[in-house]
Design a protein around this motif. Structure first.
Motif, short mmCIF file in Angstrom:
data_model
loop_
_atom_site.label_atom_id
_atom_site.label_comp_id
_atom_site.label_asym_id
_atom_site.label_seq_id
_atom_site.Cartn_x
_atom_site.Cartn_y
_atom_site.Cartn_z
N ALA A 185 0.83 -1.21 0.00
CA ALA A 185 0.00 0.00 0.00
C ALA A 185 0.86 1.26 0.00
O ALA A 185 0.61 2.20 -0.77
CB ALA A 185 -0.93 0.01 1.21
N ARG A 186 1.89 1.29 0.84
CA ARG A 186 2.74 2.48 0.90
C ARG A 186 3.60 2.62 -0.36
O ARG A 186 3.90 3.73 -0.80
CB ARG A 186 3.64 2.43 2.14
CG ARG A 186 4.33 3.75 2.41
CD ARG A 186 5.24 3.69 3.63
NE ARG A 186 4.49 3.45 4.86
CZ ARG A 186 5.05 3.40 6.06
NH1 ARG A 186 6.36 3.54 6.19
NH2 ARG A 186 4.31 3.18 7.13
N ALA A 187 4.00 1.48 -0.97
CA ALA A 187 4.79 1.54 -2.19
C ALA A 187 4.01 2.24 -3.31
O ALA A 187 4.55 3.11 -4.01
CB ALA A 187 5.19 0.13 -2.63
N TYR B 239 -3.77 -0.51 -1.68
CA TYR B 239 -4.67 -0.93 -0.61
C TYR B 239 -5.58 -2.08 -1.08
O TYR B 239 -5.87 -3.00 -0.32
CB TYR B 239 -5.53 0.24 -0.14
CG TYR B 239 -4.75 1.27 0.65
CD1 TYR B 239 -4.56 1.13 2.01
CD2 TYR B 239 -4.20 2.38 0.02
CE1 TYR B 239 -3.84 2.06 2.75
CE2 TYR B 239 -3.46 3.33 0.74
CZ TYR B 239 -3.29 3.16 2.10
OH TYR B 239 -2.57 4.08 2.81
N LEU B 240 -6.01 -2.00 -2.35
CA LEU B 240 -6.86 -3.07 -2.89
C LEU B 240 -6.08 -4.38 -2.98
O LEU B 240 -6.63 -5.45 -2.69
CB LEU B 240 -7.39 -2.66 -4.26
CG LEU B 240 -8.42 -3.60 -4.90
CD1 LEU B 240 -9.64 -3.76 -4.00
CD2 LEU B 240 -8.85 -3.06 -6.27
N GLU B 241 -4.81 -4.31 -3.36
CA GLU B 241 -3.99 -5.53 -3.41
C GLU B 241 -3.81 -6.12 -2.02
O GLU B 241 -3.86 -7.35 -1.85
CB GLU B 241 -2.62 -5.23 -4.04
CG GLU B 241 -2.66 -5.10 -5.55
CD GLU B 241 -1.28 -5.26 -6.19
OE1 GLU B 241 -0.34 -5.75 -5.53
OE2 GLU B 241 -1.15 -4.91 -7.38
N VAL B 242 -3.59 -5.28 -1.03
CA VAL B 242 -3.43 -5.78 0.34
C VAL B 242 -4.72 -6.45 0.81
O VAL B 242 -4.70 -7.54 1.40
CB VAL B 242 -3.04 -4.64 1.30
CG1 VAL B 242 -3.10 -5.12 2.76
CG2 VAL B 242 -1.64 -4.13 0.99
N LEU B 243 -5.86 -5.82 0.54
CA LEU B 243 -7.15 -6.41 0.93
C LEU B 243 -7.37 -7.74 0.21
O LEU B 243 -7.83 -8.72 0.83
CB LEU B 243 -8.29 -5.44 0.60
CG LEU B 243 -9.71 -5.95 0.87
CD1 LEU B 243 -9.89 -6.29 2.35
CD2 LEU B 243 -10.74 -4.92 0.42
#
Length: 452
Positions: free
Chosen positions: A74-76, A91-95
């Motif tokens: 998300a931070r990247a 954020y969507l990838e993390v979720l």
């Protein structure tokens, strides 16, 4: 307080850890039955082309984002997006990774149970007995949950020991072991009477079976098999050193992924043809069909059959575990870096939350009438939402982000290690990110919903 960020300690650590992320049940379970359903060797040839056209460019794109961001996924994205809405891709990838972690562990737990079942001799019987065993186990409200928690416990142990002492050390142990087990079972399968028919099926292409569905099936298998768009590759790339050649690493990981998939086919099809079992047995292949294969193929040597079955499910569990570790790390890195807590606390948040998701998904399989939404149990719903909706959306957005937004100088710097390497395919890579990969992913989505 978060720990100081570290890198993988060696080149082999980079390759084995990242390959472990990509190599999972998709290679050893899904690839063989997809190959069986789509004509054998012809499917493999198309799959190789898909890895070149879609898989490797997408992997390089995720590596660029991860290493440049040098932080959780998300931070990247946030650092590269510079205040724009592109940051929400991370954020969507993390979720997506978080949801997949919960239900993927359920099937991973099944693999652990089958090690125990093989060890205890519980998989001996006729085909009806094997089918009944799987149905009774998967519908049990307690046993699958226990195995899910056990495999999360193993994963948690690796994660809390950090990048070098946990993930890298575990990968250096598990990946070579996985290859040794795979090769031993391949040799055993290929020595069976009638195994040559299975080898012919896998290695001699029948181009008359090539259709648009075969091509699209190979595209989808490539996308999911390489763990694209679920944060794993991006997170692991954040631990790459500035000396890591990311394009070379992507090619090597793609080749390892392909090698494991083909070896899995060489393990399964010769044994299946030897006892006259159809190679297109579908998703039930590893839990219902293969125990029958082992029982019949080695009926004259029951001890060898028992040993091969034991090694096979150990192999499956290792493949599941390497992928589960990478999925867990996506979320652990996010929590401990964003909440400014310790790695151990971040890992506990992920382990407990995903154990709960896994438990609910597992119980829902046996309680379809009471725990279903939109006509699907929760396990199938999680699989559908993440696999057919979230992953393709993340993948397509990542490609468009790389191709149209990320500054060209950043891409050139990452691909050439700030001018110390040559990368002659830069324009081809940009073209793939802008047009080829998004269109391929769009085709995968439309095919999944039977629109093409």
């Amino acid at each position: 307080m978060s720990e100081e960020r570290v890198n993988f300690g060696s080149k082999i650590g980079v390759i084995l850890a990242t390959a472990g992320s990509a190599v999972g049940l998709g290679n050893i379970w899904r690839f063989p039955y997809m190959t069986g359903e789509n004509g054998g060797a012809a499917f493999i040839i198309i799959y190789i082309l898909c890895v070149i056209v879609l898989g490797i460019p997408c992997m390089i794109g995720e590596f660029i984002i991860g290493r440049h961001g040098a932080s959780n996924t998300a931070r990247a994205y946030t650092r590269l997006a510079k205040g724009t809405r592109w940051k929400w891709i991370g954020y969507l990838e993390v979720l997506t990774g978080f949801l997949i972690t919960g239900y993927y562990a359920v099937v991973s737990g099944w693999c652990l149970n089958y090690i125990y079942a093989a060890l205890m001799g519980e998989l001996k019987g006729d085909p009806a007995f094997i089918t009944a065993y799987f149905e009774a186990f998967s519908n049990d409200p307690i046993r699958p949950v226990v195995w899910t928690i056990i495999i999360f416990g193993i994963t948690h142990f690796v994660i809390v020991h950090g990048v070098r002492n946990g993930i890298e050390k575990a990968s250096k142990l598990m990946m070579p072991t996985l290859f040794v087990l795979l090769l031993v079972i391949v040799v055993a399968a290929c020595l069976l009477p009638g195994a040559s028919k299975g080898m012919d099926f896998l290695l001699k292409p029948d181009f008359s079976k090539l259709t648009g569905d075969v091509f699209l099936g190979a595209l989808g298998q490539c996308f999911y098999s390489l763990s694209i768009a679920m944060g794993c590759l991006c997170t692991y790339a954040s631990y790459f050193s500035r000396q890591t050649n990311i394009s070379k690493a992507a090619v090597q990981i793609g080749l390892i992924d392909l090698l494991v998939a083909v070896l899995a086919g060489l393990m399964i099809f010769p044994a299946a043809f030897s006892v006259g079992i159809s190679p297109d047995s579908g998703p039930s292949l590893i839990f219902i069909t293969l125990p029958n294969v082992f029982n019949q193929a080695f009926s004259g040597f029951p001890v060898i059959g028992w040993l091969v079955a034991l090694m096979f499910y150990a192999l499956l569990s290792l493949a599941a575990l390497t992928s589960l570790i990478s999925l867990h790390e996506v979320n652990t890195a996010f929590f401990y870096e964003e909440l400014h807590i310790s790695r151990k606390t971040g890992a506990w948040i992920v382990t407990v939350a995903c154990c709960l998701i896994g438990a609910v998904c597992s119980v829902s399989i046996g309680q379809k009438a009471h725990m279903s939404l939109f006509g699907m149990d929760l396990f199938d719903l999680f699989d559908f939402v993440t696999g057919q909706l979230m992953l393709p959306v993340c993948g397509m957005l990542m490609c468009l982000f790389m191709g149209w937004y990320v500054p060209k100088q950043i891409i050139k710097d990452e691909l050439t290690n700030w001018g110390t390497l040559r990368f002659s395919c830069y324009h081809l890579f940009i073209f793939a990110m802008r047009f080829v990969c998004p269109l391929c992913i769009l085709a995968i989505v439309l095919h999944q919903f039977h629109l093409i």
